[in-house]
Design a protein around this motif. Structure first.
Motif, PDB file in Angstrom:
ATOM      1  N   TYR A   1      -6.326  -3.501   2.682  1.00  0.00           N
ATOM      2  CA  TYR A   1      -5.669  -3.561   1.368  1.00  0.00           C
ATOM      3  C   TYR A   1      -6.674  -3.482   0.229  1.00  0.00           C
ATOM      4  O   TYR A   1      -6.371  -3.898  -0.887  1.00  0.00           O
ATOM      5  CB  TYR A   1      -4.856  -4.866   1.262  1.00  0.00           C
ATOM      6  CG  TYR A   1      -3.925  -5.081   2.419  1.00  0.00           C
ATOM      7  CD1 TYR A   1      -2.824  -4.267   2.615  1.00  0.00           C
ATOM      8  CD2 TYR A   1      -4.172  -6.091   3.351  1.00  0.00           C
ATOM      9  CE1 TYR A   1      -1.976  -4.450   3.708  1.00  0.00           C
ATOM     10  CE2 TYR A   1      -3.331  -6.274   4.441  1.00  0.00           C
ATOM     11  CZ  TYR A   1      -2.239  -5.453   4.610  1.00  0.00           C
ATOM     12  OH  TYR A   1      -1.405  -5.631   5.684  1.00  0.00           O
TER      13      TYR A   1
ATOM     14  N   THR B   1       0.838  -1.206   0.000  1.00  0.00           N
ATOM     15  CA  THR B   1       0.000   0.000   0.000  1.00  0.00           C
ATOM     16  C   THR B   1       0.870   1.251   0.000  1.00  0.00           C
ATOM     17  O   THR B   1       0.497   2.275  -0.587  1.00  0.00           O
ATOM     18  CB  THR B   1      -0.940   0.013   1.211  1.00  0.00           C
ATOM     19  OG1 THR B   1      -0.183  -0.138   2.417  1.00  0.00           O
ATOM     20  CG2 THR B   1      -1.943  -1.133   1.122  1.00  0.00           C
TER      21      THR B   1
ATOM     22  N   ARG C   1      -7.645  -1.180  -1.607  1.00  0.00           N
ATOM     23  CA  ARG C   1      -7.282  -0.356  -2.757  1.00  0.00           C
ATOM     24  C   ARG C   1      -6.227  -1.013  -3.639  1.00  0.00           C
ATOM     25  O   ARG C   1      -5.905  -0.504  -4.712  1.00  0.00           O
ATOM     26  CB  ARG C   1      -6.759   1.011  -2.288  1.00  0.00           C
ATOM     27  CG  ARG C   1      -7.822   1.886  -1.639  1.00  0.00           C
ATOM     28  CD  ARG C   1      -7.276   3.263  -1.298  1.00  0.00           C
ATOM     29  NE  ARG C   1      -8.273   4.100  -0.675  1.00  0.00           N
ATOM     30  CZ  ARG C   1      -9.176   4.819  -1.342  1.00  0.00           C
ATOM     31  NH1 ARG C   1      -9.172   4.791  -2.679  1.00  0.00           N
ATOM     32  NH2 ARG C   1     -10.046   5.559  -0.708  1.00  0.00           N
ATOM     33  N   LEU C   2      -5.680  -2.123  -3.190  1.00  0.00           N
ATOM     34  CA  LEU C   2      -4.624  -2.796  -3.941  1.00  0.00           C
ATOM     35  C   LEU C   2      -5.246  -3.762  -4.934  1.00  0.00           C
ATOM     36  O   LEU C   2      -5.860  -4.756  -4.544  1.00  0.00           O
ATOM     37  CB  LEU C   2      -3.702  -3.544  -2.977  1.00  0.00           C
ATOM     38  CG  LEU C   2      -2.450  -4.163  -3.577  1.00  0.00           C
ATOM     39  CD1 LEU C   2      -1.476  -3.076  -4.033  1.00  0.00           C
ATOM     40  CD2 LEU C   2      -1.763  -5.061  -2.553  1.00  0.00           C
TER      41      LEU C   2
END
Length: 242
Positions: free
Chosen positions: A96, A64, A98-99
């Motif tokens: 996580y 991130t 957004r990963l």
């Protein structure tokens, strides 16, 4: 470092293949390795997690952190892929979300190709001589006119002048100037052959045309910074498109 990171190219895309056990002690060296990948300004960075085992889950925060840097500059898409397993399950946690993570390289590439936009860019190799700053201003002006960004001509020209002058005055190596047009930002970057961080200059006179150094870059840019590269560093700045 208990984890290994092999990097290779697939056209204009970089692939970082991770293997071994991920521990907290790996966070700093792995972060630097992945940031060096971003310094190459690829069209995309794919991270292969299929050979990685997570011994200490807190170490996953490294991904991130790299994603946040990529969002600031150079705007490079980062996609991870791993088949179903412990790593995939750990990365499905809210921390996580957004990963981007996919089940295979093929799935990641398919997503990338579906959403990829061509990134207009201009690159120029420059010598560490005084006239390079003037040439950099001309390149920045040409780029802004070509991309219909007249309001950014002045700040872009001033920023590249200072970035190039910093190399001429301090790094004294060959350099590469690159301007890239992203959906929200005009990105400016200068790569040189010195691992030393850029030197901030204090203006000798408030009306001097150059020599104001990174203080001026800090005033004009939406954000700026520097990243290590395999053979030196990249100093970058982003201007928000109006």
């Amino acid at each position: 470092m208990s984890i290994r990171c092999e990097v290779y190219g697939d056209g204009t895309t970089l692939i970082a293949e991770l293997s071994g056990e991920l521990r907290l002690s790996d966070s700093a060296p792995l972060r630097e390795r992945l940031l060096k990948c971003l310094a190459d300004q690829p069209d995309a960075l794919l991270i292969d997690l299929s050979g990685m085992r997570v011994e200490q889950p807190l170490a996953l925060a490294i991904f991130t952190a790299v994603l946040r840097q990529a969002a600031r500059w150079p705007g490079t898409p980062i996609l991870c892929y791993s088949p179903t397993g412990d790593t995939r399950e750990l990365l499905s946690a809210k921390a996580y979300h957004r990963l981007p993570i996919f089940g295979s390289r093929e799935a990641a590439l398919a997503h990338l190709h579906d959403g990829r936009l061509t990134v207009p860019s201009i690159s120029e190799e420059l010598l560490p001589v005084g006239g390079s700053s003037r040439h950099a201003r001309d390149v920045a002006t040409e780029a802004c006119l070509r991309w219909d960004l007249p309001d950014l001509i002045a700040p872009a020209s001033l920023i590249v002048t200072e970035l190039v002058a910093n190399v001429v005055d301090h790094a004294r190596t060959m350099m590469t100037l690159r301007l890239s047009l992203r959906p929200r930002y005009l990105n400016l970057a200068v790569r040189d052959g010195s691992h030393a961080p850029p030197v901030a200059a204090i203006p000798a006179h408030p009306e001097a045309k150059r020599g104001r150094g990174l203080l001026l870059v800090n005033e004009l840019a939406y954000s700026w910074g520097h990243l290590p590269s395999d053979h030196g560093k990249v100093v970058w700045a982003a201007l928000r498109r109006i």
